[in-house]
Design an enzyme around this catalytic site. Sequence first.
Site: not given
Ligand SMILES: NC(=O)c1ccc[n+]([C@@H]2O[C@H](COP(=O)([O-])OP(=O)(O)OC[C@H]3O[C@@H](n4cnc5c(N)ncnc54)[C@H](OP(=O)(O)O)[C@@H]3O)[C@@H](O)[C@H]2O)c1
Length: 281
Positions: A49, A54, A79, A114
């Site tokens: 994704d 990004y 997106k 998005h």
């Molecule tokens: N459509 C939108 O508007 C939108 C907005 C936000 C995000 N997204 C998408 O959703 C994806 C995921 O969301 P997100 O990046 O906001 O947050 P998330 O996946 O909920 O959390 C990521 C965070 O958690 C840590 N993490 C990952 N695996 C872990 C584990 N097993 N134990 C403990 N900590 C862990 C990561 O650190 P490390 O990387 O240091 O491991 C990072 O700091 C994004 O990358 C993006 O592709 C879309």
Amino acid sequence: MTKNLKSTTRLNDGHLMPWLGLGVWKVEDRKTLIQAVQTALDTGYISLDTAAAYQNEAFVGEAIKSSGIAREKLFVTTKLWNRNQIKGYDATIKACKESLQKMQMDYVDLYLIHWPVPSKDMYPEAWQALVDLQKQGLARSIGVSNFHPHHIEKIIETTGVVPAVNQVELHPWLNQKDLITYCRDKAIQIEAYSPLMGGHLSEEPALAAIAERCGKTPAQVVLRWHLQNEVVIIPKSVHDHRIRENADLFDFELTTEDLQAIDLLNRDHRFLPDPDHMAFY
Ligand SMILES: NC(=O)c1ccc[n+]([C@@H]2O[C@H](COP(=O)([O-])OP(=O)(O)OC[C@H]3O[C@@H](n4cnc5c(N)ncnc54)[C@H](OP(=O)(O)O)[C@@H]3O)[C@@H](O)[C@H]2O)c1
């Protein structure tokens, strides 16, 4: 429901979408991104994704190419960024083509608006462009992100086309029960972003307690809660061990009581803005 790492859900347009993917928001360093994608693909992830915003679409394309995995074996989401969305139809078509060029791909599996940016009211016109991009084969499936029901109603009214997916912020602190019910009624697949609460897992002792009982980690418990709720997940990590940990979800099951206990953690807390008020472009 039994699932495995490569299990898919059938979208309302007939295409298949994996339940698990790797998110790559905030991974802007080329080497780090390529390493994370490679680890994910080696682990068995088949979905990635990204987004124009990004600024790493080119690296995602490069990582896929260098993996040697056939394009059709993978599911890639990108997106449309707000800056182009608010300019309307032509800018939307152009933006999708630019993303494909950056990723060195002929098509994307899922193209999402998005954010709606309601203050500009151009998202229905942009949605018509996505409908046409799908007809042209540049996007296999089309959907939205950060859309409330009233935004979805408006694009359906304008075009007659129901999105296949709504990707929204969704985690134990924001469980989006009403939105899930609305989308389920319309056969729109819900996809959780920030599924791991952006990493704030240790702030919820209840998760650690369930995790200990299951012999799993809090992250795995939360991801399993999403899957058992029929929600697609795209956890982000740049660490090999966590990328693997976040995919090791298919050898245990949460009980109804566990699911309910996690539901009770809801506090309608958003890490990102309410889509009705998000005006960043
Ligand atoms: N459509 C939108 O508007 C939108 C907005 C936000 C995000 N997204 C998408 O959703 C994806 C995921 O969301 P997100 O990046 O906001 O947050 P998330 O996946 O909920 O959390 C990521 C965070 O958690 C840590 N993490 C990952 N695996 C872990 C584990 N097993 N134990 C403990 N900590 C862990 C990561 O650190 P490390 O990387 O240091 O491991 C990072 O700091 C994004 O990358 C993006 O592709 C879309």
